[in-house]
Design a protein around this motif. Structure first.
Motif, mmCIF file in Angstrom:
data_model
loop_
_atom_site.group_PDB
_atom_site.id
_atom_site.type_symbol
_atom_site.label_atom_id
_atom_site.label_comp_id
_atom_site.label_asym_id
_atom_site.label_seq_id
_atom_site.Cartn_x
_atom_site.Cartn_y
_atom_site.Cartn_z
ATOM 1 N N ALA A 196 4.375 8.475 -0.927
ATOM 2 C CA ALA A 196 5.147 7.493 -1.692
ATOM 3 C C ALA A 196 6.327 8.090 -2.453
ATOM 4 O O ALA A 196 7.109 7.354 -3.045
ATOM 5 N N ARG B 75 0.815 -1.216 0.000
ATOM 6 C CA ARG B 75 0.000 0.000 0.000
ATOM 7 C C ARG B 75 0.850 1.268 0.000
ATOM 8 O O ARG B 75 0.401 2.332 -0.422
ATOM 9 N N CYS B 76 2.075 1.134 0.451
ATOM 10 C CA CYS B 76 2.977 2.298 0.510
ATOM 11 C C CYS B 76 3.235 2.892 -0.872
ATOM 12 O O CYS B 76 3.616 4.053 -0.986
ATOM 13 N N LEU B 77 3.026 2.091 -1.904
ATOM 14 C CA LEU B 77 3.265 2.562 -3.273
ATOM 15 C C LEU B 77 2.223 3.559 -3.754
ATOM 16 O O LEU B 77 2.445 4.271 -4.736
ATOM 17 N N THR B 78 1.072 3.604 -3.078
ATOM 18 C CA THR B 78 -0.009 4.457 -3.573
ATOM 19 C C THR B 78 -0.414 5.550 -2.590
ATOM 20 O O THR B 78 -1.261 6.368 -2.924
ATOM 21 N N HIS B 79 0.154 5.591 -1.386
ATOM 22 C CA HIS B 79 -0.271 6.641 -0.471
ATOM 23 C C HIS B 79 0.441 7.956 -0.786
ATOM 24 O O HIS B 79 1.397 8.003 -1.564
ATOM 25 N N TYR C 260 9.517 6.279 -4.826
ATOM 26 C CA TYR C 260 9.725 6.524 -6.256
ATOM 27 C C TYR C 260 10.993 7.341 -6.512
ATOM 28 O O TYR C 260 11.635 7.175 -7.558
ATOM 29 N N TYR D 125 2.581 12.750 -3.318
ATOM 30 C CA TYR D 125 2.378 11.811 -4.418
ATOM 31 C C TYR D 125 0.892 11.681 -4.732
ATOM 32 O O TYR D 125 0.049 11.506 -3.852
ATOM 33 N N PRO E 272 -1.333 9.458 -7.819
ATOM 34 C CA PRO E 272 -1.077 8.443 -8.859
ATOM 35 C C PRO E 272 -1.351 8.966 -10.270
ATOM 36 O O PRO E 272 -2.507 9.218 -10.623
ATOM 37 N N GLN F 238 -1.264 7.557 -13.303
ATOM 38 C CA GLN F 238 -2.068 6.716 -14.200
ATOM 39 C C GLN F 238 -3.553 6.794 -13.831
ATOM 40 O O GLN F 238 -4.426 6.824 -14.704
ATOM 41 N N LYS F 239 -3.835 6.838 -12.550
ATOM 42 C CA LYS F 239 -5.217 6.907 -12.098
ATOM 43 C C LYS F 239 -5.873 8.206 -12.557
ATOM 44 O O LYS F 239 -6.997 8.210 -13.045
#
Length: 416
Positions: free
Chosen positions: A78, A71-75, A82, A205, A207, A209-210
């Motif tokens: 992040a 989940r750390c990739l999307t909060h 990255y 951060y 997202p 792409q979203k």
């Protein structure tokens, strides 16, 4: 009488939108060049202007933490993950530390989440101290400057103060071992103990792409005047009210919940991103911290950000002319928000929209995968490059020590 008042307000907005559309029809230019206080630097290429050495730490400081909780990739914090991935393959990376201008320590201090996805910063100071002890013992470069040519990504609510409540963050202060380092952080507020003058303020951060998946046609009319979705009160953490957002969000709700110009609610619809693209103004009030992802979302979707956070320091402020792009409203003036926004001339609104339409502005707010020219990664590197060359005074004399390794709360000194 109240009903007639809102009818009049609605007619005023209809006239306002018509005026904007009429002026817009006469304009052929859809974007405008952006120039910040440091000049036209958003499109600068940092390659060739600096070299960064990335310390190779044991995976318990980064990769293993992420494996435990993807989940750390999307909060919103992040960026620390990255930024590490970007630097590993960036042309500014050098494998020879003797030629490096900057040293980077990849520590994922925000990747400790509650079941609800909120980061817990309580282990972060011990984790950071442990990483610094490691690099100072295994490499000579930290000890030459005690971190003055090192940078760390610390995207917590209040940066390297490592607490999500402002009073506790102020009480803690910046971790003593980071006092000489350059901090890359989302938190920014003038004259605040949790922001160093040398820090680089970055966007949170969001997202890419979203957001890309929710784009609607550019020429869709902006039929919403003011838009906001989020908390107005935080009863769980601030039961008496007034402390959360310093009362600014509560003032928005209390004054404008019934105003037809304001589309505001605590509900977060599936059309959230599409709604922002239909709005003229998007409220970006402080919460527990002065910043939030709404600022990024507003810029990406061309919605003029209304920034309600006194003394906020915004991302890449030397490159982005925030005063020209957004609207700043003092927290005490929130009750007059409708008057303030309806008084802005249509020509000025159109100019802000043209600036927001500039692709370089949007790119600077994002951490895309893979990285792209002019994105937030490159803006961080540009910020580091502008600090070069280092002043000779950062290098310590033989045996000289400045930092106090035993300073700070007792709990921070325990092993990690």
């Amino acid at each position: 009488m109240k009903g007639w008042r809102w009818i009049c307000v609605g007619l005023l907005y209809a006239t306002f939108v018509f005026r904007i559309d009429a002026v817009g029809q006469r304009r052929s230019q859809r974007t405008e060049r952006i120039s910040g206080s440091a000049g036209d630097v958003l499109e600068d290429d940092p390659v060739g202007r600096l070299k960064v050495f990335v310390y190779e730490l044991p995976s318990k400081y980064n990769k293993k933490i992420l494996q435990k909780d993807p989940r750390c990739l999307t909060h919103m914090f992040a960026a620390e993950i990255y930024m590490h991935r970007f630097l590993l393959s960036s042309p500014v990376r050098t494998l020879n530390p003797e030629e490096a201008d900057w040293f980077y320590t990849p520590v994922y201090t925000t990747c400790d989440l509650t079941p609800n996805g909120l980061p817990l910063p309580f282990k972060s100071p011990r984790m950071m101290r442990s990483a610094i002890q490691l690099i100072s013992s295994n490499w000579p470069y930290w000890n030459r400057t005690e971190g003055a040519d090192h940078f760390f990504v610390v995207p917590h609510d209040f940066g390297a103060c490592f607490h999500y409540q402002e009073e506790k963050a102020i009480e803690r202060g910046i971790l003593p071992l980071l006092q000489r380092a350059t901090l890359v952080q989302t938190f920014g507020q003038q004259n605040h103990v949790c922001l160093k003058e040398s820090s680089i303020t970055i966007p949170p951060y969001a997202p890419p792409q979203k957001m890309q998946a929710h784009l609607i046609p550019e020429r869709t009319p902006r039929s919403i005047f003011v838009y906001f979705r989020g908390l107005f009160y935080d009863v769980g953490n601030d039961p008496e009210g007034g402390y959360y957002a310093r009362g600014a969000r509560a003032a928005v709700w209390e004054n404008f919940k019934d105003n037809p110009l304001f589309d505001i609610s605590t509900e977060h619809p599936t059309t959230y991103y599409e709604d922002m693209q239909r709005a003229v103004f998007c409220l970006c009030p402080l919460g527990w911290a002065p910043w939030s992802p709404r600022l990024v979302e507003a810029v990406i979707f061309g919605c003029i950000p209304v920034i309600i956070a006194d003394d906020i320091v915004l991302p890449f402020a030397d490159a982005i002319p925030w005063e020209e792009i957004g609207v700043f409203v003092a927290e005490k003036d929130v009750p007059n928000l409708d008057t303030i926004l309806t008084s802005i001339p249509s020509d000025l609104i159109l100019r802000k929209q043209r600036l927001l339409a500039n692709p370089s502005m949007k790119q600077a707010m994002l951490f895309p995968q893979p990285a792209q020219p002019g994105d937030a990664f490159h803006q961080v590197l540009n910020g580091l490059a502008r600090k070069l060359p280092h002043d000779k005074s950062i290098y310590l004399k033989s045996g000289e020590k400045i930092l106090n390794w035993t300073a700070g709360p007792v709990g921070d000194l325990k092993p990690w």
